[in-house]
Scaffold this motif. Sequence first.
Motif, short mmCIF file in Angstrom:
data_model
loop_
_atom_site.label_atom_id
_atom_site.label_comp_id
_atom_site.label_asym_id
_atom_site.label_seq_id
_atom_site.Cartn_x
_atom_site.Cartn_y
_atom_site.Cartn_z
N LEU A 281 1.23 -1.28 -0.03
CA LEU A 281 0.33 -0.05 -0.21
C LEU A 281 0.71 1.32 -0.60
CD1 LEU A 281 -2.10 1.21 0.22
CD2 LEU A 281 -2.60 1.22 2.75
N LYS A 282 1.75 1.45 0.43
CA LYS A 282 3.17 2.56 0.97
C LYS A 282 3.24 2.40 -0.87
CE LYS A 282 6.41 4.45 3.36
NZ LYS A 282 8.09 4.19 4.66
N GLU A 283 3.82 1.43 -1.26
CA GLU A 283 4.96 2.03 -2.56
C GLU A 283 3.62 2.35 -3.72
OE1 GLU A 283 7.49 2.76 -5.62
OE2 GLU A 283 7.52 2.41 -3.21
N LEU A 284 2.04 1.47 -3.91
CA LEU A 284 0.93 2.00 -3.98
C LEU A 284 1.06 3.12 -4.28
CD1 LEU A 284 -1.45 -0.99 -3.93
CD2 LEU A 284 -0.65 0.05 -6.36
N ARG A 285 0.57 3.97 -2.90
CA ARG A 285 0.25 5.56 -2.91
C ARG A 285 1.48 6.47 -3.48
NH1 ARG A 285 -1.17 5.22 2.87
NH2 ARG A 285 1.35 5.38 3.16
N ARG A 286 3.17 5.60 -3.04
CA ARG A 286 3.77 6.55 -3.80
C ARG A 286 3.88 6.78 -5.12
NH1 ARG A 286 9.49 6.65 -5.01
NH2 ARG A 286 9.72 4.42 -5.76
N GLN A 287 3.13 5.31 -5.87
CA GLN A 287 3.61 5.27 -7.49
C GLN A 287 2.35 6.67 -7.92
OE1 GLN A 287 5.76 4.16 -9.55
NE2 GLN A 287 6.76 3.72 -7.75
N LEU A 288 1.05 6.32 -7.35
CA LEU A 288 -0.38 6.78 -7.62
C LEU A 288 -0.87 8.24 -7.20
CD1 LEU A 288 -2.54 3.41 -7.20
CD2 LEU A 288 -2.43 4.33 -9.08
N GLN A 289 0.04 8.71 -6.94
CA GLN A 289 -0.03 10.15 -5.78
C GLN A 289 0.31 11.30 -7.50
OE1 GLN A 289 1.33 10.43 -1.92
NE2 GLN A 289 -0.50 10.71 -1.81
N PRO A 290 2.05 11.15 -7.85
CA PRO A 290 2.01 12.04 -8.94
C PRO A 290 0.84 12.06 -9.68
CG PRO A 290 3.47 10.58 -7.95
CD PRO A 290 2.17 9.73 -7.55
N GLU A 344 5.28 -0.22 -9.50
CA GLU A 344 5.38 0.62 -10.44
C GLU A 344 5.39 0.14 -11.30
OE1 GLU A 344 8.88 4.36 -12.50
OE2 GLU A 344 9.42 2.56 -11.29
N ALA A 345 6.34 -0.92 -12.44
CA ALA A 345 5.63 -1.96 -13.67
C ALA A 345 4.03 -2.43 -13.45
CB ALA A 345 6.50 -3.30 -13.29
N ILE A 346 3.80 -2.10 -12.02
CA ILE A 346 2.16 -3.31 -12.20
C ILE A 346 1.37 -1.81 -12.41
CG2 ILE A 346 0.67 -3.78 -10.48
CD1 ILE A 346 1.83 -5.65 -9.72
N VAL A 347 1.72 -0.47 -12.01
CA VAL A 347 0.08 0.35 -11.56
C VAL A 347 0.21 1.15 -13.30
CG1 VAL A 347 0.63 2.67 -11.70
CG2 VAL A 347 0.93 1.62 -9.59
N ARG A 348 1.74 1.22 -14.09
CA ARG A 348 2.17 1.91 -15.58
C ARG A 348 1.27 0.78 -16.40
NH1 ARG A 348 7.58 2.48 -19.25
NH2 ARG A 348 6.64 2.86 -20.89
N TRP A 349 1.48 -1.17 -16.04
CA TRP A 349 1.50 -1.52 -17.34
C TRP A 349 -0.20 -2.30 -17.19
CZ3 TRP A 349 3.18 -1.31 -21.94
CH2 TRP A 349 4.62 -0.05 -21.89
N THR A 350 -0.27 -2.88 -16.10
CA THR A 350 -1.51 -3.30 -15.34
C THR A 350 -2.53 -2.65 -15.14
OG1 THR A 350 -0.06 -5.51 -14.34
CG2 THR A 350 -1.74 -5.26 -14.18
N VAL A 351 -2.24 -1.64 -14.19
CA VAL A 351 -3.84 -1.59 -13.51
C VAL A 351 -4.03 0.28 -14.45
CG1 VAL A 351 -4.54 0.68 -11.95
CG2 VAL A 351 -3.00 -0.89 -11.45
#
Length: 374
Positions: A281-290, A344-351
């Motif tokens: 969750l902490k890393e997801l927040r870091r990637q999604l907030q920007p 980072e890759a999951i947010v960019r590519w999968t989500v």
Amino acid sequence: MLRRLVKSLTNGHSHTGVTKDTLFDPIPADCDLKCHSCTIKYPASFKIEEDADLWQTSDGWATHILIATGKSDWVRNVDHEKGSIMEALSKAKKPTNGKLMVSASNMCPPPEYFTETPQPTTCIILPSWMQVENVTPNDVNELIDKFISPAPTTTTPMVSVAADDPPDEAVEIISKGANEIAPAPASPSTTATAPQKNSVGENGLVARKTDTRDSQGTNDDLSLTSAMSNLSVASRVTQNAAELAASSYLKSNECPHDYLILLCSHKHRDARCGQSAPLLLKELRRQLQPLGLYRDLDDYRPGGVGIYFINHVGGHKWSANMIIYRKKAGQGIWLARVKPNDIEAIVRWTVLDGKVQPEKIRAGFDRCKGLTSW
């Protein structure tokens, strides 16, 4: 018994004819999938099984219900929690539209949940993305009859078509049944009649008709008729579901998020889940907030990514497990062996793009393709 025997003979894998690559597009092979700026790491004691093939290592489901409990850990079996909706669902009649997956979640329940008996709370039903408010254990039959059984499932066809598609496009319609795609018939080159408009059904179901039809009729006419019939049935199901929901005394609305990410945090089932979920969750927040996509538990702005902790989903030896729902794409993607530097890759590519690392996928569905892994 038969199901267990089949799974034992096939090493736990089912055989639907669907492969990892046909269900979801793979992330390009030349992409660097690790986040090199990530400083979060699992504890040294965090050990998982690394060798087995993850593909098709989970059972399928028709609908999935998330129940707000305000907690991130639960008793070992959540349906043993006295007075809970999880317990009530385990004792209620089964939905008529297939298997129901039940997940307790850390979603915030209303204040009355903590002061009233029985406890009213919020539920989200997927893949219909219906959010039902102030549900108590006494309302479970109403919930099943009006919101779950009539709802679209993981195998209900759905296809989105761009508004500027040309009117002479051939029919492009999916799924005569689970795991099948109805092929688009070729446009006849004979005498044409006047162009016909797209036929748009409920829930984004669209059939595109060609404007070139043989006046004598062809095999393509039969394909078109069959495809349109499938759409008509699916559209009626969705319309009936909306009518039943509107007739219920329970208040409902559409879940506001465009994406949901579910993380197992059930420490009472496996300590690794209690360790991994907060770190991811902490890393997801870091990637999604920007990107302006992160949503806190009490942030109900339209769009964005809702992230919830849920109870045991199985396969904790492959922690961390992550289930991603993509509303507009009609997809559900179940990943495992997820580490913080994968995020980072999951947010960019999968989500955001619906592409997956093949070695991390356990299961999933794509309603636009009409495919499931089960």
